[in-house]
Design a protein around this motif. Sequence first.
Motif, PDB file in Angstrom:
ATOM      1  N   PHE A 207       0.838  -1.202   0.000  1.00 21.44           N
ATOM      2  CA  PHE A 207       0.000   0.000   0.000  1.00 21.44           C
ATOM      3  C   PHE A 207       0.875   1.254   0.000  1.00 21.44           C
ATOM      4  O   PHE A 207       0.624   2.204  -0.758  1.00 21.44           O
ATOM      5  CB  PHE A 207      -0.912  -0.031   1.230  1.00 21.44           C
ATOM      6  CG  PHE A 207      -1.880   1.115   1.314  1.00 21.44           C
ATOM      7  CD1 PHE A 207      -2.722   1.430   0.254  1.00 21.44           C
ATOM      8  CD2 PHE A 207      -1.967   1.874   2.469  1.00 21.44           C
ATOM      9  CE1 PHE A 207      -3.625   2.481   0.343  1.00 21.44           C
ATOM     10  CE2 PHE A 207      -2.859   2.928   2.570  1.00 21.44           C
ATOM     11  CZ  PHE A 207      -3.689   3.232   1.501  1.00 21.44           C
ATOM     12  N   ILE A 208       1.915   1.266   0.851  1.00 21.06           N
ATOM     13  CA  ILE A 208       2.818   2.420   0.896  1.00 21.06           C
ATOM     14  C   ILE A 208       3.549   2.596  -0.438  1.00 21.06           C
ATOM     15  O   ILE A 208       3.655   3.708  -0.962  1.00 21.06           O
ATOM     16  CB  ILE A 208       3.842   2.255   2.040  1.00 21.06           C
ATOM     17  CG1 ILE A 208       3.135   2.298   3.393  1.00 21.06           C
ATOM     18  CG2 ILE A 208       4.927   3.338   1.967  1.00 21.06           C
ATOM     19  CD1 ILE A 208       4.047   1.996   4.570  1.00 21.06           C
ATOM     20  N   LEU A 209       4.016   1.492  -1.002  1.00 19.43           N
ATOM     21  CA  LEU A 209       4.714   1.553  -2.294  1.00 19.43           C
ATOM     22  C   LEU A 209       3.792   2.064  -3.386  1.00 19.43           C
ATOM     23  O   LEU A 209       4.189   2.912  -4.207  1.00 19.43           O
ATOM     24  CB  LEU A 209       5.248   0.164  -2.657  1.00 19.43           C
ATOM     25  CG  LEU A 209       5.973   0.045  -4.003  1.00 19.43           C
ATOM     26  CD1 LEU A 209       7.215   0.924  -4.015  1.00 19.43           C
ATOM     27  CD2 LEU A 209       6.345  -1.407  -4.289  1.00 19.43           C
ATOM     28  N   ALA A 210       2.556   1.573  -3.419  1.00 18.66           N
ATOM     29  CA  ALA A 210       1.597   2.007  -4.437  1.00 18.66           C
ATOM     30  C   ALA A 210       1.321   3.504  -4.311  1.00 18.66           C
ATOM     31  O   ALA A 210       1.275   4.234  -5.319  1.00 18.66           O
ATOM     32  CB  ALA A 210       0.299   1.214  -4.308  1.00 18.66           C
ATOM     33  N   LEU A 211       1.152   3.990  -3.075  1.00 21.33           N
ATOM     34  CA  LEU A 211       0.904   5.416  -2.866  1.00 21.33           C
ATOM     35  C   LEU A 211       2.115   6.245  -3.294  1.00 21.33           C
ATOM     36  O   LEU A 211       1.959   7.322  -3.883  1.00 21.33           O
ATOM     37  CB  LEU A 211       0.585   5.681  -1.392  1.00 21.33           C
ATOM     38  CG  LEU A 211      -0.781   5.207  -0.901  1.00 21.33           C
ATOM     39  CD1 LEU A 211      -0.871   5.331   0.613  1.00 21.33           C
ATOM     40  CD2 LEU A 211      -1.897   6.013  -1.557  1.00 21.33           C
ATOM     41  N   GLY A 212       3.318   5.739  -3.006  1.00 23.69           N
ATOM     42  CA  GLY A 212       4.522   6.450  -3.418  1.00 23.69           C
ATOM     43  C   GLY A 212       4.626   6.562  -4.928  1.00 23.69           C
ATOM     44  O   GLY A 212       4.934   7.634  -5.468  1.00 23.69           O
ATOM     45  N   VAL A 213       4.338   5.466  -5.629  1.00 26.52           N
ATOM     46  CA  VAL A 213       4.406   5.469  -7.096  1.00 26.52           C
ATOM     47  C   VAL A 213       3.340   6.390  -7.677  1.00 26.52           C
ATOM     48  O   VAL A 213       3.611   7.184  -8.589  1.00 26.52           O
ATOM     49  CB  VAL A 213       4.241   4.037  -7.638  1.00 26.52           C
ATOM     50  CG1 VAL A 213       4.101   4.053  -9.160  1.00 26.52           C
ATOM     51  CG2 VAL A 213       5.428   3.170  -7.230  1.00 26.52           C
ATOM     52  N   LEU A 214       2.126   6.310  -7.149  1.00 25.49           N
ATOM     53  CA  LEU A 214       1.029   7.149  -7.650  1.00 25.49           C
ATOM     54  C   LEU A 214       1.306   8.628  -7.402  1.00 25.49           C
ATOM     55  O   LEU A 214       0.983   9.477  -8.234  1.00 25.49           O
ATOM     56  CB  LEU A 214      -0.292   6.742  -6.991  1.00 25.49           C
ATOM     57  CG  LEU A 214      -0.862   5.390  -7.427  1.00 25.49           C
ATOM     58  CD1 LEU A 214      -2.058   5.006  -6.553  1.00 25.49           C
ATOM     59  CD2 LEU A 214      -1.277   5.424  -8.891  1.00 25.49           C
ATOM     60  N   THR A 215       1.911   8.938  -6.240  1.00 26.29           N
ATOM     61  CA  THR A 215       2.251  10.329  -5.938  1.00 26.29           C
ATOM     62  C   THR A 215       3.306  10.839  -6.912  1.00 26.29           C
ATOM     63  O   THR A 215       3.208  11.968  -7.421  1.00 26.29           O
ATOM     64  CB  THR A 215       2.764  10.454  -4.492  1.00 26.29           C
ATOM     65  OG1 THR A 215       1.766   9.980  -3.591  1.00 26.29           O
ATOM     66  CG2 THR A 215       3.100  11.902  -4.160  1.00 26.29           C
ATOM     67  N   PHE A 216       4.294  10.019  -7.191  1.00 24.24           N
ATOM     68  CA  PHE A 216       5.344  10.408  -8.136  1.00 24.24           C
ATOM     69  C   PHE A 216       4.758  10.636  -9.531  1.00 24.24           C
ATOM     70  O   PHE A 216       5.112  11.611 -10.210  1.00 24.24           O
ATOM     71  CB  PHE A 216       6.421   9.331  -8.191  1.00 24.24           C
ATOM     72  CG  PHE A 216       7.507   9.614  -9.179  1.00 24.24           C
ATOM     73  CD1 PHE A 216       8.506  10.531  -8.887  1.00 24.24           C
ATOM     74  CD2 PHE A 216       7.530   8.975 -10.421  1.00 24.24           C
ATOM     75  CE1 PHE A 216       9.510  10.805  -9.806  1.00 24.24           C
ATOM     76  CE2 PHE A 216       8.532   9.244 -11.335  1.00 24.24           C
ATOM     77  CZ  PHE A 216       9.522  10.161 -11.031  1.00 24.24           C
ATOM     78  N   ILE A 217       3.843   9.761  -9.950  1.00 26.44           N
ATOM     79  CA  ILE A 217       3.193   9.919 -11.255  1.00 26.44           C
ATOM     80  C   ILE A 217       2.392  11.209 -11.298  1.00 26.44           C
ATOM     81  O   ILE A 217       2.407  11.946 -12.297  1.00 26.44           O
ATOM     82  CB  ILE A 217       2.295   8.703 -11.561  1.00 26.44           C
ATOM     83  CG1 ILE A 217       3.150   7.450 -11.759  1.00 26.44           C
ATOM     84  CG2 ILE A 217       1.439   8.964 -12.800  1.00 26.44           C
ATOM     85  CD1 ILE A 217       2.344   6.175 -11.900  1.00 26.44           C
ATOM     86  N   SER A 218       1.687  11.532 -10.209  1.00 22.59           N
ATOM     87  CA  SER A 218       0.883  12.757 -10.154  1.00 22.59           C
ATOM     88  C   SER A 218       1.761  13.992 -10.238  1.00 22.59           C
ATOM     89  O   SER A 218       1.439  14.958 -10.951  1.00 22.59           O
ATOM     90  CB  SER A 218       0.066  12.787  -8.856  1.00 22.59           C
ATOM     91  OG  SER A 218      -0.866  11.734  -8.818  1.00 22.59           O
ATOM     92  N   ILE A 219       2.883  13.976  -9.508  1.00 24.00           N
ATOM     93  CA  ILE A 219       3.798  15.118  -9.560  1.00 24.00           C
ATOM     94  C   ILE A 219       4.369  15.284 -10.961  1.00 24.00           C
ATOM     95  O   ILE A 219       4.441  16.396 -11.491  1.00 24.00           O
ATOM     96  CB  ILE A 219       4.945  14.926  -8.536  1.00 24.00           C
ATOM     97  CG1 ILE A 219       4.415  15.035  -7.111  1.00 24.00           C
ATOM     98  CG2 ILE A 219       6.043  15.971  -8.758  1.00 24.00           C
ATOM     99  CD1 ILE A 219       5.447  14.746  -6.042  1.00 24.00           C
ATOM    100  N   THR A 220       4.731  14.169 -11.596  1.00 25.65           N
ATOM    101  CA  THR A 220       5.296  14.215 -12.950  1.00 25.65           C
ATOM    102  C   THR A 220       4.286  14.743 -13.956  1.00 25.65           C
ATOM    103  O   THR A 220       4.609  15.583 -14.809  1.00 25.65           O
ATOM    104  CB  THR A 220       5.772  12.819 -13.381  1.00 25.65           C
ATOM    105  OG1 THR A 220       6.716  12.326 -12.428  1.00 25.65           O
ATOM    106  CG2 THR A 220       6.420  12.877 -14.747  1.00 25.65           C
ATOM    107  N   SER A 221       3.038  14.261 -13.873  1.00 26.13           N
ATOM    108  CA  SER A 221       2.010  14.691 -14.833  1.00 26.13           C
ATOM    109  C   SER A 221       1.640  16.153 -14.634  1.00 26.13           C
ATOM    110  O   SER A 221       1.438  16.883 -15.613  1.00 26.13           O
ATOM    111  CB  SER A 221       0.767  13.807 -14.701  1.00 26.13           C
ATOM    112  OG  SER A 221       0.208  13.930 -13.407  1.00 26.13           O
TER     113      SER A 221
END
Length: 327
Positions: A207-221
């Motif tokens: 769950f923590i890893l998924a949130l980290g990846v999704l946050t990084f994708i959101s910042i990038t987009s």
Amino acid sequence: MVDCQDGHSFLETIEFVSIVFHCLTVIEVPVHLYTAWVILFKTPESMNSVKWHMFNVHFWSASLDISVSFLTAPYLLFPHIAGYGAGFLMYLGVDPFVQTTFVVILIGCTVISIAVLFENRYTILASSNRFWYRVRKSIVGVFYVVAWTYFIPFQYLMPNQAEAAPIIFEKLPTLHCFYTGPIFVIALDVTIIVWATATKMFFEFLFILALGVLTFISITSQNKSVSLSRKTLALQKRFFMSIIIQTAIPTTIIAIPLLCCAISLLQGHYSQAMNNVCFLIISNHGLVTTFAILLIHKPYRDAIFPCLRRERKITTDIISTALPTVD
């Protein structure tokens, strides 16, 4: 009976565990109290959205530290789920299973507090994701319920202590050479507890890893769009990287002792000195997290090292004065 003439290290004794844990308590209490004060009163307005989430992480990490070093001071006989305590709760006569459950709950809440910190970042960045807004509280709620309840049913696995303690001494023939006190055995067969705990932790860290990846994708987009200012995006990205480092440092430090424990479990190898050192390192998770919070995040770093902030300001003023101006 094993011959005890071979030398045994002080590291193997419960006295070593007790002394080190109590010394750690003297260090941890003022450090944790000071860090709580810094988070509550030195968090700038730009970090108000994350202030209480940072305090939540610190609260559970500090509570876990104090519970291990002062309240329980566990003396664990890994790879068997058995041992005893040298902490204040044992002095008060609190049931060892209650103590164990208490520490397990704090471990779960500490992990979830980190997940909630990442969840807060992702929720702010993914404000248009309505599905996530509907389910996020339920998901976090389920993790908290599991953290508070999953260990309780294991009390039904507890054997008769009068029969189980001699079995542990028989399986660990060298134990009587440096420890002759009582032993509390949670289970003689570790399979169910190990698999249940491993499964729980797998989903928590996933769950923590998924949130980290999704946050990084959101910042990038969002960096490619004009929905947020460049300054805001830079602050979001900088803080996200800070909490990544804040989480990675203590995780890396405890990874080695956890790996040693895993190898010990798989091979059935017993070394009480290794057990004591490994769990003492693991018990410092909260203290390491606290130092990471203070040193990684610039506002907190400036609060504890005000002289550095003044030096930067003086240097900036000198440079600004020295720069030529155009009329």
